[in-house]
Design a protein around this motif. Structure first.
Motif, PDB file in Angstrom:
ATOM      1  N   GLY A  45       0.830  -1.202   0.000  1.00 61.55           N
ATOM      2  CA  GLY A  45       0.000   0.000   0.000  1.00 61.55           C
ATOM      3  C   GLY A  45       0.857   1.242   0.000  1.00 61.55           C
ATOM      4  N   GLY A  88       0.639   5.763   0.922  1.00 63.72           N
ATOM      5  CA  GLY A  88      -0.120   6.926   1.370  1.00 63.72           C
ATOM      6  C   GLY A  88       0.486   8.141   0.701  1.00 63.72           C
ATOM      7  N   THR A 130      -2.549  -6.233   8.123  1.00 67.86           N
ATOM      8  CA  THR A 130      -3.425  -6.144   6.961  1.00 67.86           C
ATOM      9  C   THR A 130      -4.280  -4.895   7.129  1.00 67.86           C
ATOM     10  OG1 THR A 130      -4.999  -7.564   8.091  1.00 67.86           O
ATOM     11  CG2 THR A 130      -3.563  -8.624   6.502  1.00 67.86           C
ATOM     12  N   PRO A 131      -4.475  -4.167   6.025  1.00 70.22           N
ATOM     13  CA  PRO A 131      -5.266  -2.940   6.114  1.00 70.22           C
ATOM     14  C   PRO A 131      -6.671  -3.219   6.639  1.00 70.22           C
ATOM     15  CG  PRO A 131      -4.124  -3.063   4.006  1.00 70.22           C
ATOM     16  CD  PRO A 131      -3.923  -4.383   4.684  1.00 70.22           C
ATOM     17  N   GLU A 158     -10.511  -3.172   6.537  1.00 66.77           N
ATOM     18  CA  GLU A 158     -11.551  -3.075   5.518  1.00 66.77           C
ATOM     19  C   GLU A 158     -12.850  -2.775   6.231  1.00 66.77           C
ATOM     20  OE1 GLU A 158     -11.125  -3.303   2.325  1.00 66.77           O
ATOM     21  OE2 GLU A 158      -9.135  -4.230   2.112  1.00 66.77           O
ATOM     22  N   THR A 166      -8.953   5.749   9.155  1.00 67.96           N
ATOM     23  CA  THR A 166      -8.880   4.293   9.329  1.00 67.96           C
ATOM     24  C   THR A 166      -7.701   3.708   8.558  1.00 67.96           C
ATOM     25  OG1 THR A 166     -10.517   4.085   7.586  1.00 67.96           O
ATOM     26  CG2 THR A 166     -11.313   3.895   9.826  1.00 67.96           C
ATOM     27  N   ARG A 167      -7.251   4.342   7.472  1.00 69.62           N
ATOM     28  CA  ARG A 167      -6.145   3.755   6.716  1.00 69.62           C
ATOM     29  C   ARG A 167      -4.781   3.898   7.412  1.00 69.62           C
ATOM     30  NH1 ARG A 167      -7.574   7.958   3.114  1.00 69.62           N
ATOM     31  NH2 ARG A 167      -6.150   9.718   3.227  1.00 69.62           N
ATOM     32  N   GLN A 168      -4.749   4.576   8.553  1.00 69.69           N
ATOM     33  CA  GLN A 168      -3.491   4.634   9.311  1.00 69.69           C
ATOM     34  C   GLN A 168      -3.376   3.453  10.292  1.00 69.69           C
ATOM     35  OE1 GLN A 168      -2.322   6.638   7.574  1.00 69.69           O
ATOM     36  NE2 GLN A 168      -3.080   8.718   7.687  1.00 69.69           N
ATOM     37  N   VAL A 172      -3.733  -0.901  11.002  1.00 67.23           N
ATOM     38  CA  VAL A 172      -3.735  -2.235  10.399  1.00 67.23           C
ATOM     39  C   VAL A 172      -4.097  -3.252  11.485  1.00 67.23           C
ATOM     40  CG1 VAL A 172      -2.042  -1.772   8.568  1.00 67.23           C
ATOM     41  CG2 VAL A 172      -1.238  -2.511  10.817  1.00 67.23           C
ATOM     42  N   THR A 202      -0.159   2.373  12.429  1.00 66.57           N
ATOM     43  CA  THR A 202       1.080   2.181  11.688  1.00 66.57           C
ATOM     44  C   THR A 202       1.657   3.496  11.171  1.00 66.57           C
ATOM     45  OG1 THR A 202       2.112   1.103   9.781  1.00 66.57           O
ATOM     46  CG2 THR A 202      -0.181   1.687   9.547  1.00 66.57           C
ATOM     47  N   ASP A 203       0.843   4.535  11.113  1.00 61.19           N
ATOM     48  CA  ASP A 203       1.325   5.803  10.564  1.00 61.19           C
ATOM     49  C   ASP A 203       1.544   6.784  11.707  1.00 61.19           C
ATOM     50  OD1 ASP A 203       1.838   8.131   9.257  1.00 61.19           O
ATOM     51  OD2 ASP A 203       0.281   7.866   7.747  1.00 61.19           O
TER      52      ASP A 203
END
Ligand SMILES: Nc1ncnc2c1ncn2[C@@H]1O[C@H](COP(=O)(O)OP(=O)(O)O)[C@@H](O)[C@H]1O
Ligand SMILES: *[C@@H]1O[C@H](CO)[C@@H](O)[C@H](O)[C@H]1NC(C)=O
Ligand SMILES: *[C@@H]1O[C@H](CO)[C@@H](O)[C@H](O)[C@H]1NC(C)=O
Ligand SMILES: *[C@@H]1O[C@H](CO)[C@@H](O)[C@H](O)[C@H]1NC(C)=O
Ligand SMILES: *[C@@H]1O[C@H](CO)[C@@H](O)[C@H](O)[C@H]1NC(C)=O
Ligand SMILES: [Mg+2]
Length: 447
Positions: free
Chosen positions: A93, A95, A186-187, A189, A230-232, A234, A243-244
């Motif tokens: 992935g 960002g 894993t991201p 979903e 939410t994409r930060q 996993v 993770t970010d």
């Protein structure tokens, strides 16, 4: 420019990474001089990084961090040599700043995540547009990667992705000069999560609340995630982890008046108090909490929750949605819900359904397709978590297709057993030692 030996020493040193990328980067992407304003930005990032390292070191010396006892002391971190050996590299992935690959460590077969600067990302491209200096812009982005690595190494919480190693290598391809190696996840979903059982969605929210509690009371001060999405996050082995960490702040803004401490969101604004030390005290914690409310709780917490828990969950939503609760109260409220759920106290003890069932020992179930229910733990049939046979009986009685059920030895994260509900008697095998509960009314028909 550090000599190779210095670099090696740096990679082996147990001290935190101290890299001056500003003017002495060991690579040369471009020989053109850096624009002055870019140099100033780089210097600012260098200062921020040094400050963070100093704070982390001070914390470690004061024993505030359990880093010495942590499973991965700095000396155990992977270095550039691990990077040369990894296999099965593939894209995971990206960002705006970073790109993430997955790779296998041949020694153990374990998979890790590799983070590097994302050249095609918005962060670097915008910088290049502005300064026209790809090399300088790369360094600027690399500072974010380093800041994140320092935080991951100094903070110690299961809700933060673990740093497994790092590499700073002048001989490799430009885009892989600075690489961090992390626990692979894993991201998230969100769409899939909405279809999982409430118990699993509650776990994700609880993991997040435990993380926010840690961040609010961290040894580096109260930490706010500035780019909270939410994409930060996993999932690693069933647990939520952030993770970010390149865009965080450990400082609360200074203020003169309460007016300086407004917290604005697209749908809401809050006025907080300007505290005694002329800082907006609590603003970091509250910002995290409201973001948790709007990105996680509203979607994951309420629907299909056990009836008796719903008022408590509504109150949590209300209290985080209008910032009545801080991280401490929120954690307490979650722990209360967990306790009620685990102990089965949420069950309304009215009717007893179990008397309508006959228990027979010495069975097991074939792995066959049977009727489905939602949200099942098994794709072939109807498998749900229950507190005890009595709750399972009440569920079976509410499903017209259900003729019998088995309490399996499988457990959810709360320790509750999974029960398998079935209609077809051919799915039962008369061997093994499980107990099957058969509806009395079923005996008149098919048995
Ligand atoms: N440890 C990890 N395991 C699996 N995927 C990850 C991991 N870290 C990040 N990712 C994926 O890579 C994306 C980009 O990483 P991130 O650190 O958020 O970069 P950026 O700072 O550019 O947003 C994330 O949105 C996530 O989907
Ligand atoms: C994964 O989670 C399970 C259950 O929580 C735990 O027992 C196990 O030790 C974890 N595995 C790793 C590699 O952390
Ligand atoms: C939250 O609770 C307060 C009372 O504590 C109530 O006045 C308010 O309407 C509630 N808000 C929502 C959105 O439920
Ligand atoms: C929250 O709890 C921690 C640990 O008990 C404590 O140090 C801190 O002061 C509390 N914060 C608030 C705002 O009450
Ligand atoms: C019950 O299972 C048997 C064996 O798998 C199968 O042949 C039969 O069609 C099933 N009956 C129903 C009603 O699904
Ligand atoms: Mg990100």
């Amino acid at each position: 420019m550090p000599a190779p030996e210095a670099l090696l020493a740096w990679l082996a040193t147990p001290a935190l990474l101290t890299v001056a990328l500003v003017l002495s980067g060991p690579w040369r992407l471009s020989d053109s001089p850096l624009p002055r304003s870019l140099v100033r930005e780089l210097e600012r990032r260098q200062q921020d990084l040094s400050r963070l390292e100093a704070a982390a070191d001070a914390g470690a010396r004061a024993g505030a961090f359990p880093r010495r006892r942590a499973p991965l002391a700095a000396a155990d971190l992977l270095g550039c040599s691990a990077l040369k050996e990894v296999t099965s590299v593939s894209f995971v992935g990206s960002g705006i700043t970073k790109r993430v690959l997955r790779a296998t460590l041949p020694s153990s077969g374990e998979e890790i995540a590799l983070k590097s600067v994302h050249w095609a990302g918005n962060d670097v491209s915008r910088c290049v547009q502005r300064y026209g200096h790809p090399g300088g812009c790369y360094r600027l982005a690399a500072y974010k990667l380093l800041q994140e690595a320092v935080l991951m190494q100094s903070l110690d919480h299961p809700g933060i992705v673990k740093l497994r190693g790092r590499c700073y290598d002048r001989s490799s391809a430009p885009e892989m000069k600075v690489v961090t190696m992390l626990e692979l996840g894993t991201p998230l979903e969100m769409i899939n999560l909405l279809q999982t059982p409430w118990e699993e969605r509650f776990k994700i929210c609880l993991d997040l609340v435990e993380l926010l509690y840690y961040l609010a009371n961290s040894p580096l001060g109260s930490i706010v995630l500035l780019d909270f999405q939410t994409r930060q996050f996993v999932m690693v082995n069933g647990s939520l982890k952030v993770t970010d960490l390149d865009d965080v702040s450990t400082k609360e803004p200074s203020c003169q008046l309460d007016h300086d401490c407004t917290l604005e969101f697209p749908t809401k604004r809050f006025s907080l108090r300007c505290g005694m030390h002329k800082r907006c005290e609590g603003i970091n914690e509250k910002k995290n909490l409201f973001n948790a409310y709007r990105y996680f709780f509203t979607y994951l917490l309420p629907h299909t929750a056990p009836l008796v828990l719903q008022p408590l969950l509504k109150d949590i939503l209300n209290a985080t949605g209008n910032l009545r609760f801080g991280a401490n109260e929120t954690l307490r409220a979650f722990q209360k819900v967990l306790h009620l759920y685990k102990s089965g106290l949420y069950l309304q003890k009215k009717t007893t359904y179990l008397k309508d069932y006959v228990a027979l020992k010495g069975f097991q179930s074939r792995d066959a397709e049977d009727y489905k229910c939602w949200p099942s733990y098994h794709h072939l049939g109807c498998m749900l978590s229950v507190h005890n046979p009595e709750e399972a009986a009440s569920i079976c009685s509410s499903h017209p297709q259900c003729q019998h059920f088995i309490i399996t030895p499988r457990r959810t994260w709360t320790g509750r057993p999974l029960a398998l509900f079935q209609s077809n008697f051919s799915d039962l095998i008369p061997e093994g030692n499980m107990v099957v509960y058969i509806k009395r009314s079923a005996f008149s028909g098919s048995l």
